[in-house]
Design an enzyme around this catalytic site. Structure first.
Site, PDB file in Angstrom:
ATOM      1  N   ASN A 205       0.738  -1.003   0.220  1.00 58.70           N
ATOM      2  CA  ASN A 205      -0.384   0.242   0.073  1.00 58.70           C
ATOM      3  C   ASN A 205       0.712   1.462  -0.234  1.00 58.70           C
ATOM      4  O   ASN A 205       1.729   1.262  -0.046  1.00 58.70           O
ATOM      5  CB  ASN A 205      -0.872   0.179   1.450  1.00 58.70           C
ATOM      6  CG  ASN A 205      -0.089   0.226   2.550  1.00 58.70           C
ATOM      7  OD1 ASN A 205       1.088   0.425   2.729  1.00 58.70           O
ATOM      8  ND2 ASN A 205      -0.617  -0.777   3.806  1.00 58.70           N
ATOM      9  N   ARG A 206       0.545   2.284  -0.031  1.00 59.96           N
ATOM     10  CA  ARG A 206       1.018   3.530   0.100  1.00 59.96           C
ATOM     11  C   ARG A 206       1.503   3.851   1.023  1.00 59.96           C
ATOM     12  O   ARG A 206       3.604   3.938   0.468  1.00 59.96           O
ATOM     13  CB  ARG A 206       0.484   4.884  -0.705  1.00 59.96           C
ATOM     14  CG  ARG A 206       1.189   5.916  -0.721  1.00 59.96           C
ATOM     15  CD  ARG A 206       0.475   7.336  -1.655  1.00 59.96           C
ATOM     16  NE  ARG A 206      -1.113   7.289   0.234  1.00 59.96           N
ATOM     17  CZ  ARG A 206      -1.939   8.822  -1.193  1.00 59.96           C
ATOM     18  NH1 ARG A 206      -1.531   8.971  -1.784  1.00 59.96           N
ATOM     19  NH2 ARG A 206      -3.146   8.558  -0.785  1.00 59.96           N
ATOM     20  N   LYS A 207       1.393   3.869   2.480  1.00 66.10           N
ATOM     21  CA  LYS A 207       1.973   3.635   3.430  1.00 66.10           C
ATOM     22  C   LYS A 207       3.398   2.644   3.038  1.00 66.10           C
ATOM     23  O   LYS A 207       4.596   3.146   3.465  1.00 66.10           O
ATOM     24  CB  LYS A 207       1.445   3.611   4.775  1.00 66.10           C
ATOM     25  CG  LYS A 207       2.156   3.404   6.136  1.00 66.10           C
ATOM     26  CD  LYS A 207       1.469   3.572   7.350  1.00 66.10           C
ATOM     27  CE  LYS A 207       1.750   4.035   8.646  1.00 66.10           C
ATOM     28  NZ  LYS A 207       2.843   2.638   8.596  1.00 66.10           N
ATOM     29  N   GLU A 208       3.233   1.545   2.867  1.00 69.65           N
ATOM     30  CA  GLU A 208       4.404   0.239   3.299  1.00 69.65           C
ATOM     31  C   GLU A 208       5.228   1.009   2.045  1.00 69.65           C
ATOM     32  O   GLU A 208       6.732   0.850   2.412  1.00 69.65           O
ATOM     33  CB  GLU A 208       3.984  -1.230   2.629  1.00 69.65           C
ATOM     34  CG  GLU A 208       3.039  -1.405   3.673  1.00 69.65           C
ATOM     35  CD  GLU A 208       1.723  -2.217   3.337  1.00 69.65           C
ATOM     36  OE1 GLU A 208       1.658  -3.324   4.283  1.00 69.65           O
ATOM     37  OE2 GLU A 208       1.796  -2.671   2.063  1.00 69.65           O
ATOM     38  N   ASP A 275      -6.994  -8.436   0.603  1.00 74.18           N
ATOM     39  CA  ASP A 275      -6.634  -9.663   0.234  1.00 74.18           C
ATOM     40  C   ASP A 275      -7.413 -10.088  -0.456  1.00 74.18           C
ATOM     41  O   ASP A 275      -7.198 -10.874  -1.530  1.00 74.18           O
ATOM     42  CB  ASP A 275      -7.465 -10.585   1.776  1.00 74.18           C
ATOM     43  CG  ASP A 275      -6.801 -10.264   2.907  1.00 74.18           C
ATOM     44  OD1 ASP A 275      -5.143  -9.745   3.103  1.00 74.18           O
ATOM     45  OD2 ASP A 275      -6.901 -10.168   4.164  1.00 74.18           O
TER      46      ASP A 275
END
Length: 490
Positions: A205-208, A275
């Site tokens: 995701n964008r944060k990761e 998921d």
């Protein structure tokens, strides 16, 4: 561009090996009834509760829900939550669970307290031991998983950082998959993408992604630039960055970034949406879909999942309705007369970042060949405009006795189709002026044309769009139908 119907038929033939962190998701629904004098803190009046197989287990459930087989490998503790997960997975006829027990750790359990009325998460309590599996358990996992690799069409690693996917387990699985020619998709948790080296696709995701690349990741351009370096580090073919309500950005190594906006939907619960995304990506890629097709399928699946409560799965019928949505407008509202105003639709669709498609024809008597082209055209875009020849135009092109149905009747039949978002009637012999006004991203025609024969191809390609030719169904034509109806020769 993709043929959704053909892809949906291919998906049930796929087998996915999914490895990752299994957990029990419990949702307690209620509403705040008062403030407790002890804390003070809100008191939740519980109305109901439900449990689901969560984490990587939810990936397995989504794969099975779409009709495909999943071989699932994970880790559980020897406790009540672990026993429930085993029993729940055993009831999934399309899931083959290969579970390693670790008596030294509790089965991961997450309890979410959710407002029944507002679908708002108020509190989450976790029972877990988020540490890497011991050397002994790690080896047991490797010994259990590696024999499963040859049986799968694709391998999916769902990393929740709860201990299953240690660096050694990851390395063994990816190396085995590459040895057997299997692609590997990773939903990563580690900020060190190098541990997933050799995977086919990473889906942070964008944060990761921002943490792993030390980039701002606040624009598509920033993501595309940072992704190229990250893909070199991870030696992967592509990277998909999910951005919640801002959509998804796919970057293929050495290629251009593709961004799709999130589909408009009322968000009820985002639990487990990631998921669903990786499950659909795995299945569509296993079914030999291209990158953009997989991206659009996953984006549509996410829109279905977030519209449900709890840890949700997606069915083929739900996915089909999202890819080929039911008409949101009445048929008469979807018809623009010759010379009519298209701007009100085009401006709003472009504001939403939607991909606009265009095809055209006389559609005098609608037949299965028409339906195939229209369905395939809608699969290539987010909104489909159909250019329809006026009565005078059809008569000039087809001769006396045509059209059999007037333009209003033909337009209403087309507008009633779920694949069609707008019908624009044009009076000219060709739709060149209409195409100039629409400036579609994709121009679709039947495969009995060549690219050079498609009217408007120069206009579309000059602005970065593409021309797509759809294989036609043999034996179907309006001319032959009219001939048979009038007692003549086809």
């Amino acid at each position: 561009m993709f043929d959704f119907e053909a892809l949906s038929q291919a998906i049930p033939n796929q087998t996915v090996l999914c490895v990752g962190d299994l957990m029990l998701d419990e949702f307690v629904y209620g509403d705040v009834s008062r403030v407790s004098p002890e804390a003070p803190a809100p008191v939740i009046a519980v109305q109901r509760s439900e449990t689901n197989v969560g984490g990587a287990g939810n990936v397995a459930r989504n794969i099975a829900s779409l009709g495909a087989r999943c071989i699932f490998a994970g880790l559980v503790g020897e406790d009540e939550a672990g026993a429930k997960l085993k029993a729940d997975l055993a009831r999934e006829s399309l899931v083959e669970a290969v579970l390693v027990s670790d008596p030294s750790r509790p089965t991961t359990r997450k309890v979410r307290f959710v407002s029944e009325h507002f679908s708002t998460h108020m509190l989450r309590a976790d029972w877990e031991q988020a540490v890497p599996a011991s050397t002994d358990v790690e080896q047991r996992l490797i010994d259990a998983i590696l024999p499963l690799v040859p049986r799968a069409d694709i391998v999916l690693l769902s990393d929740y950082a709860k201990g299953v996917l240690t660096a050694r387990v990851i390395r063994n699985i990816i190396d085995a998959a590459r040895k057997h020619g299997k692609r590997v998709i990773v939903d990563p948790k580690s900020a060190n993408f190098a541990i997933y080296r050799g995977a086919t696709l990473l889906t942070p995701n964008r944060k990761e992604f921002a943490e792993a690349t030390r980039s701002r990741a606040d624009t598509d351009q920033n993501i595309a630039e940072a992704a190229q370096d990250a893909m070199y580090l991870a030696d992967c073919e592509a990277m998909l960055v999910t951005q919640s309500e801002h959509g998804m950005t796919l970057v293929v190594r050495g290629g251009e970034a593709i961004h799709v906006p999130a589909l408009p939907v009322k968000v009820r619960d985002v639990s487990g949406a990631g998921d669903t995304v990786v499950a659909v990506l795995a299945l569509t890629l296993a079914a030999q879909a291209d990158w953009e097709t997989a991206l659009r399928m996953a984006n549509a699946a996410a829109a279905v999942a977030v519209g449900k409560k709890g840890t949700a799965t997606v069915t083929p019928a739900e996915l089909r309705r999202k890819i080929l949505p039911h008409a949101s407008l009445a048929a008469e509202e979807k018809i623009v007369p010759a010379g009519g105003d298209l701007a009100v639709h085009l401006v709003e669709w472009r504001r939403q970042g939607l991909r606009i498609g265009f095809t055209n024809g006389c559609f005098d008597i609608l037949h299965p060949g028409h339906v195939k082209v229209l369905t395939a055209a809608r699969g290539a875009c987010d909104r489909l405009i159909v250019g329809l020849n006026s009565d005078a135009s059809v008569k000039r092109l087809k001769g006396e006795g045509r059209p059999v149905q007037d333009e209003r009747a033909r337009a209403e039949v087309l507008a009633a189709l779920e694949a069609v978002d707008l019908v624009a009637i044009f009076a000219e012999d060709t739709p060149i002026d209409l195409i100039t006004r629409v400036r579609p991203s994709v121009l679709v025609k039947g495969g009995d044309y060549t690219r050079e024969q498609v009217v408007g191809h120069e206009i579309v390609e000059a602005t970065g769009g593409e021309v797509v030719l759809v294989d036609i169904l043999p034996g179907h034509s309006t001319t032959s139908l009219v001939g048979r109806a009038r007692g003549g020769k086809a």
